[in-house]
Design a protein around this motif. Structure first.
Motif, PDB file in Angstrom:
ATOM      1  N   ARG A  51       3.310  -7.260  -8.565  1.00 53.80           N
ATOM      2  CA  ARG A  51       3.339  -8.265  -7.499  1.00 53.80           C
ATOM      3  C   ARG A  51       3.374  -9.683  -8.065  1.00 53.80           C
ATOM      4  O   ARG A  51       3.855 -10.601  -7.416  1.00 53.80           O
ATOM      5  CB  ARG A  51       2.163  -8.059  -6.557  1.00 53.80           C
ATOM      6  N   MET A 107      12.980  -3.989  -4.206  1.00 52.37           N
ATOM      7  CA  MET A 107      11.671  -3.398  -4.463  1.00 52.37           C
ATOM      8  C   MET A 107      11.453  -2.156  -3.599  1.00 52.37           C
ATOM      9  O   MET A 107      11.811  -2.111  -2.423  1.00 52.37           O
ATOM     10  CB  MET A 107      10.564  -4.419  -4.178  1.00 52.37           C
ATOM     11  N   PHE A 137       8.395   0.639  -2.367  1.00 57.38           N
ATOM     12  CA  PHE A 137       6.939   0.635  -2.219  1.00 57.38           C
ATOM     13  C   PHE A 137       6.368   2.042  -2.209  1.00 57.38           C
ATOM     14  O   PHE A 137       7.037   3.002  -1.836  1.00 57.38           O
ATOM     15  CB  PHE A 137       6.557  -0.079  -0.927  1.00 57.38           C
ATOM     16  N   GLN A 138       5.086   2.116  -2.572  1.00 61.58           N
ATOM     17  CA  GLN A 138       4.434   3.424  -2.659  1.00 61.58           C
ATOM     18  C   GLN A 138       4.446   4.161  -1.328  1.00 61.58           C
ATOM     19  O   GLN A 138       4.776   5.327  -1.268  1.00 61.58           O
ATOM     20  CB  GLN A 138       2.983   3.245  -3.127  1.00 61.58           C
ATOM     21  N   HIS A 139       4.068   3.426  -0.248  1.00 60.91           N
ATOM     22  CA  HIS A 139       4.067   4.068   1.064  1.00 60.91           C
ATOM     23  C   HIS A 139       5.290   3.657   1.860  1.00 60.91           C
ATOM     24  O   HIS A 139       5.232   3.529   3.067  1.00 60.91           O
ATOM     25  CB  HIS A 139       2.771   3.780   1.798  1.00 60.91           C
ATOM     26  N   GLY A 162       6.929   1.323   3.101  1.00 68.81           N
ATOM     27  CA  GLY A 162       7.092  -0.001   3.708  1.00 68.81           C
ATOM     28  C   GLY A 162       8.281  -0.095   4.630  1.00 68.81           C
ATOM     29  O   GLY A 162       8.935  -1.133   4.733  1.00 68.81           O
ATOM     30  N   LEU A 163       8.580   1.001   5.337  1.00 69.24           N
ATOM     31  CA  LEU A 163       9.722   0.961   6.256  1.00 69.24           C
ATOM     32  C   LEU A 163       9.322   0.261   7.546  1.00 69.24           C
ATOM     33  O   LEU A 163       8.172   0.329   7.961  1.00 69.24           O
ATOM     34  CB  LEU A 163      10.203   2.386   6.562  1.00 69.24           C
ATOM     35  N   PHE A 201      12.354  -3.346  -8.789  1.00 69.16           N
ATOM     36  CA  PHE A 201      10.917  -3.073  -8.912  1.00 69.16           C
ATOM     37  C   PHE A 201      10.594  -1.804  -8.142  1.00 69.16           C
ATOM     38  O   PHE A 201      10.972  -1.658  -6.985  1.00 69.16           O
ATOM     39  CB  PHE A 201      10.092  -4.215  -8.323  1.00 69.16           C
ATOM     40  N   ASP A 219       7.181   0.371  -7.141  1.00 64.74           N
ATOM     41  CA  ASP A 219       5.722   0.424  -7.206  1.00 64.74           C
ATOM     42  C   ASP A 219       5.262   1.831  -6.821  1.00 64.74           C
ATOM     43  O   ASP A 219       5.169   2.156  -5.648  1.00 64.74           O
ATOM     44  CB  ASP A 219       5.140  -0.629  -6.261  1.00 64.74           C
ATOM     45  N   ASP A 244       1.078  -3.193   8.117  1.00 64.78           N
ATOM     46  CA  ASP A 244       0.923  -2.673   6.773  1.00 64.78           C
ATOM     47  C   ASP A 244       1.387  -3.698   5.729  1.00 64.78           C
ATOM     48  O   ASP A 244       2.449  -4.303   5.882  1.00 64.78           O
ATOM     49  CB  ASP A 244       1.764  -1.396   6.678  1.00 64.78           C
ATOM     50  N   GLU A 260       2.603  -3.305   2.885  1.00 65.29           N
ATOM     51  CA  GLU A 260       3.887  -2.993   2.258  1.00 65.29           C
ATOM     52  C   GLU A 260       5.056  -3.363   3.161  1.00 65.29           C
ATOM     53  O   GLU A 260       6.112  -3.773   2.673  1.00 65.29           O
ATOM     54  CB  GLU A 260       3.935  -1.512   1.905  1.00 65.29           C
ATOM     55  N   ILE A 261       4.862  -3.217   4.474  1.00 64.63           N
ATOM     56  CA  ILE A 261       5.932  -3.616   5.399  1.00 64.63           C
ATOM     57  C   ILE A 261       6.155  -5.122   5.299  1.00 64.63           C
ATOM     58  O   ILE A 261       7.285  -5.608   5.229  1.00 64.63           O
ATOM     59  CB  ILE A 261       5.562  -3.208   6.838  1.00 64.63           C
ATOM     60  N   ALA A 308       7.833  -5.788   2.075  1.00 65.84           N
ATOM     61  CA  ALA A 308       9.234  -5.384   2.113  1.00 65.84           C
ATOM     62  C   ALA A 308      10.070  -6.477   2.767  1.00 65.84           C
ATOM     63  O   ALA A 308      11.189  -6.762   2.328  1.00 65.84           O
ATOM     64  CB  ALA A 308       9.384  -4.075   2.882  1.00 65.84           C
ATOM     65  N   MET A 320      10.417  -9.248   0.203  1.00 64.51           N
ATOM     66  CA  MET A 320      11.348  -8.909  -0.872  1.00 64.51           C
ATOM     67  C   MET A 320      12.793  -8.805  -0.377  1.00 64.51           C
ATOM     68  O   MET A 320      13.714  -8.836  -1.169  1.00 64.51           O
ATOM     69  CB  MET A 320      10.933  -7.594  -1.541  1.00 64.51           C
TER      70      MET A 320
END
Lengths: 350, 690
Positions: A81, A119, A121-123, A125-126, A196, A198, B225, B227-228, B231, B234
């Motif tokens: 990050r 990038m 993401f692990q989970h 990030g949709l 990237f 993760d 979240d 990560e969302i 995302a 990014m």
């Protein structure tokens, strides 16, 4: 592995620090006087600050798959990050193709992300409110691409990850493996140079994980991105990496090829990781070449440079004399003693 | 652990006082001082009038000046808003009723299938047959204008608080104030600002309805979240793109819950705002009929409100859930039928205005109530009197004054006082012997409260007691807050009324805690019980506060007891819900571990589920307290003498200062109670690592 490439490294990280807590930056500046990195970290901890990444230094070459490995809490997620500047590092520099992105303006940063960085993401990030195609095309939408163009490119990338036909589904309708395929597709939509990832496969079943790892290697073989890949799984790191950096408590303790990590761990911590790893599968014959080449080698089972110890051993199971090792052209460049081969594989059991 | 060790541990525990027992001992010291010296130094019990600050007058002066400055702007706003309101009102009244029924039914179909379509259809047909159609439409017009206002305002506040974390503290405090200050309190300044008329009700309801929206927008955004969010970053989105294309849409579900709560709040406030009148809506109808003691019509008009509330609630709640797409043609068909009925009704000249199909029912309700009260009047009276004389009155003015020969059969003498304290002392000695110091001290304090009564408590006991509880629950900061805020009430001269509010709310909260806790426990143990209780809870939570008064009035007439019942009915719901939820939602693994250890059903309940549910139950208690204070002001409509009545007086006399001061005092009581309980809940949560 020290090929002197004239081009600048894709990513160069220098003396990178990430300290969490109030007034971290001045505290770090004050602590610099304490001596080496360990002393600095200790002084910071005494002030109840958390040095999550300490004095990180490494380079990722263009087209290289660089894996950062460590246990949870070792700072690897913080590290990625920092490099992608999702969080502001406390000190140090991160150069991407020679440009220090920690100095980049917000506008420049958005520009970089729209064209150069991707990038995963692990989970995953949709975005839950968008279809698969809209998710994948989202970075293109940010670029200002037209609707038709976005759709076309999304379908193209989705085909690459094996999700054709699912473009109008919503993320909630997909399985974990399929979701991560969408995540991968989205990160590749703008065809970035730097990729990237993760812990992209950590949340998946072992079987799906292996399948996606293989597909990932295939994609990388054609696309040749410069990759920073985070994982806590040593098997995964060894399988994928060109080079591995091992982290502990925010510190990089060793950087090396999978073979170096397995055969020459710098300390017990690293050795502990590779304990259960079947070494023969990752180490190559080069690592156990004899000093000099004996004159008389009666057998030649066809050992070549770059062959893993496992393969080499199966070829000289019945032999007791040193055998020649040849390079790609067939020239003898060294020799291996079968006895040494067997020893190298059993080193851990003793 | 050996027996000897266990004994030594217990001995140690006896010696070192816990935080709770230290605080209890401190309060006991204050109690003893006040009780013994109160007779000689009157200022220890009663705050001297000479030191009372005319807070209300200051407020009038201060706020009055402020209001004068903003009056022109506010009046201009009134002028502007009155147009859309008139248009919507005109539109809703001009569109033939079959069309409106059809549109609502079609909407119900689209968002919730046959179930919601039926709800919409039968609900609105009921309204048609009551003959309150045009009043109902006027109410809806108010809601239709105030809700968008509240939604925009709430969303803006929520986004602001999210984008600038520094403002979050301030915004949260503002939202707390907007929700705890009783709505009637700010009706007065609003009246001064915006002038008489329906616009005031509209603005008041927008103010009241905005906080839930703001809170849910903030909560939804915070829960997106990480990560969302990353995302979106990014992908190269600008901050605005991230917010509007990713974060807000990803938070839709939470935001829709906000919309639902916003709608409900606006509806209940629009009804309350009818108190200031000037608009021919349903709230006004209820109030009028209630004042004339026409319970049948009041009941009927009240049920129109309830029907609206249920339709709006269920439909907007369905919006928050993911749903299956419905057949569009069915909706079109419904509209076509609506159009056909419209044409028929135009030709037939049938309009709902004159319909009074339900008047018969109203009359029968009236008669029924009449017969019922005539037959069971003595029973009702004795229920009421028993709880008054043996429960509420002693709590309020203390055993020493409430126990009279004609109610209790004997007079209270010094001998009884001695007996009371003697018994309390005995119990506490036994408790001390068992090592439970805190409980022992509490028994003595409770004996004091029972003798003196809540309304006559010496002020140092209340203020320092609240401070001590604050210290235990949240440290010095909370203690300071409680002491300072309560002292403000003390010097404002509203202290006695505040104590009466405290007594009424306290009694109701206590009753709710016991009854609600038991009902919650029962529905946690038996699914059948929950199947019965759940719709009742849903129903009680959807109907606007006002309507609670109707049935209570029917049976118990005006007075403190009716207010008490109304408050209990409304405030018991969260207690039931949270208790059940806490008990039921213990993680399966923990239950399995208990079962595997050989625990029985009740053992599991008390040894495992209850401790785990404690923070949730405390949260329910917290909600119950806030609900009780909210209802307190409404209950003042039917005759109480506490702060709520002051607020009404202020409204009637157009007295800005009194309205604001009394409102603030009420808000302070609610806020302090809220923080104290939250402190304990937080402490339990941390102890359980949740």
């Amino acid at each position: 592995m020290t090929d002197t490439n004239s081009t600048a490294p894709a990513i160069a990280v220098e003396d990178l620090w990430q300290v969490f807590g109030e007034n971290a930056a001045p505290a770090l500046r004050d602590a610099r006087g304490a001596g080496d990195d360990k002393a600095i970290a200790k002084e910071l901890k005494d002030k109840t600050l958390i040095p999550a990444v300490r004095a990180a230094n490494f380079e990722v070459k263009s087209g290289e798959l660089f894996v950062i490995m460590g246990l949870s809490g070792s700072g690897k997620s913080t590290m990625i990050r920092c490099i992608s500047r999702l969080i502001e590092p406390t000190a140090g520099s991160v150069r991407i193709d020679g440009e220090d992105i920690l100095q980049a303006s917000d506008k420049r940063l958005i520009d970089l992300r729209r064209h150069k960085l991707g990038m995963v993401f692990q989970h995953f990030g949709l975005f839950p409110h968008m279809t698969v195609a809209d998710n994948v095309a989202f970075p293109l939408k940010m670029q200002g691409a037209g609707k038709a163009e976005r759709r076309a490119r999304a379908l193209e990338v989705l085909q690459m990850v094996g999700l054709e036909g699912r473009e109008d589904a919503y993320p909630r309708n997909l399985s974990g493996g399929q979701r991560q395929r969408v995540g991968i597709a989205r990160s590749l939509a703008v065809n970035p140079d730097i990729w990237f990832l993760d812990e992209p496969f950590s949340a998946l079943d072992p079987l799906i994980r292996r399948q996606l790892q293989d597909e990932f290697l295939n994609i990388q073989a054609t696309l040749k991105k410069s990759i920073v890949f985070i994982t806590h799984d040593i098997q995964e790191a060894l399988k994928l990496a060109d080079r591995i950096a091992i982290m502990r408590d925010g510190e990089i303790v060793q950087i090396g090829t999978p073979e170096e990590i397995v055969l020459h761990p710098v300390d017990d911590y690293v050795a502990e990781f590779s304990k259960d790893v079947p070494k023969g599968r990752h180490a190559c014959v080069e690592s156990i070449l004899m000093d000099g080449i004996p004159d008389n080698m009666p057998d030649d089972p066809g050992i070549k440079i770059g062959m893993t110890l496992d393969t080499a051993l199966t070829k000289c199971m019945e032999l007791y004399e040193p055998v020649p090792v040849r390079d790609a052209e067939g020239k003898v460049i060294g020799a291996v003693h079968p006895h040494e081969l067997a020893n190298a594989l059993q080193a851990e059991e003793t | 652990m050996s027996a000897a060790e266990a004994v030594s541990v217990r001995a140690e525990r006896k010696l070192t006082l816990t935080k709770g027992s230290q605080a209890a001992l401190f309060v006991l010291a204050v109690v003893v001082t006040c009780r013994l010296l109160g007779a000689h130094f009157e200022w220890l019990v009663k705050w001297p009038a000479a030191l009372t600050v005319p807070m209300a007058d200051w407020m009038t002066w201060l706020v009055g000046g402020f209001l004068d400055i903003f009056k022109p702007i506010a009046r201009a706003f009134t002028f502007l808003v009155s147009y859309p309101m008139e248009w919507v009102g005109w539109l809703l009244n001009a569109v033939p009723w079959p069309m409106i029924v059809a549109v609502v039914t079609a909407i119900g179909w689209m968002i919730g299938g046959i179930r919601l379509a039926a709800l919409g259809f039968f609900g609105l047909m009921f309204v048609v047959f009551t003959g309150y159609w045009s009043q109902g439409m006027n109410t809806l017009a108010l809601v239709a204008v105030s809700v968008p206002l509240a939604l925009v305002m709430g969303a803006a506040i929520g986004i602001l608080a999210f984008e600038y974390p520094r403002m979050k503290g301030a915004v949260n405090a503002l939202l707390d104030v907007m929700q705890t200050v009783p709505t009637f309190a700010y009706l007065v300044p609003l009246l001064v600002l915006f002038g008489f008329g329906p616009v005031v009700g509209l603005i008041a309801s927008a103010i009241y309805a905005a906080p839930p929206m703001a809170r849910n927008v903030l909560l939804g955004l915070e829960r997106v979240d990480t990560e969302i969010r990353e995302a979106a970053v990014m992908s190269g989105g600008t901050r605005r793109q991230q917010l509007f294309l990713v974060e807000l849409p990803a938070a839709t579900q939470q935001i829709m819950i906000g919309v639902n709560q916003c709608l409900m709040a606006a509806l209940s406030m629009v009804i309350i705002a009818a108190v200031i009148g000037g608009f021919d809506d349903i709230g006004w109808e209820v109030l009028q009929t209630m004042r004339k003691a026409l319970f049948g019509p009041a009941f009927l008009a009240g049920s129109v409100i309830v029907v609206f509330a249920i339709i709006i609630d269920r439909m907007s709640a369905a919006l928050a859930e993911p749903r299956q797409p419905q057949d569009r043609n069915v909706a079109l068909g419904i509209l076509a039928v609506g159009a056909a009925v419209t044409i028929w009704s135009l030709f037939a000249g049938w309009s709902p205005t004159g319909v009074a199909a339900m008047d018969g029912i109203a009359k029968r309700v009236d008669e029924g109530v009449g017969v019922f009260t005539a037959t069971y009047g003595s029973t009702l009276d004795s229920v009421k009197n028993t709880s008054m004389f043996y429960g509420l009155l002693p709590l309020r003015i203390g055993l020493a004054e409430a126990v009279l020969p004609f109610t209790w059969g004997f007079a209270w003498t010094v001998k009884h006082t001695a007996m009371l304290y003697g018994a309390a002392l005995l119990i506490s000695l036994i408790l001390i012997f068992k090592g439970r110091v805190t409980a022992a001290v509490m028994v003595l304090i409770i004996a004091y409260i029972a003798e003196i009564g809540v309304a006559h408590l010496a002020w140092p006991v209340v203020i320092l007691g609240a401070g001590a509880i604050g210290w235990v629950s949240g440290g010095w900061k909370l203690a300071r807050l409680a002491v300072i805020l309560l002292s403000l009430i003390l010097i404002s001269g509203l202290w006695e009324r505040a104590l009466l509010s405290l007594y009424l709310a306290g009694a109701a909260v206590f009753a709710c805690a016991v009854i609600g806790g038991l009902l919650g426990l029962w529905s946690a143990m038996s699914t059948t019980a929950w199947m019965v209780l759940r719709p009742i809870c849903d129903f009680l939570q959807t109907i606007p506060l006002f309507v609670f008064l109707i049935p209570v009035l029917m049976f118990f007439q005006i007075g403190e007891f009716s207010a008490f019942i109304a408050i209990c009915m409304y405030a018991v719901v969260p207690m039931i819900r949270y208790t059940r939820h806490g008990l039921v939602s213990t993680p399966d693994e923990i239950i399995e571990a208990a079962t595997a250890s050989g625990a029985g059903k009740w053992q599991t309940m008390f040894e495992v589920r209850a401790p785990f549910a404690a923070p949730t139950i405390l949260l329910g208690l917290n909600q119950t307290i806030l609900y009780a204070f909210a209802m307190l002001v409404i209950a003042a409509l039917i005759g109480t003498t506490e702060l709520g009545q002051s607020i009404f007086l202020a409204l009637g006399q157009y007295d800005v200062g009194l309205g604001i001061t009394a409102g603030a005092a009420m808000a302070i009581l609610a806020l302090v109670a809220d923080r104290l309980v939250q402190g304990f809940a937080e402490e339990r949560r941390q102890a359980l690592g949740l």
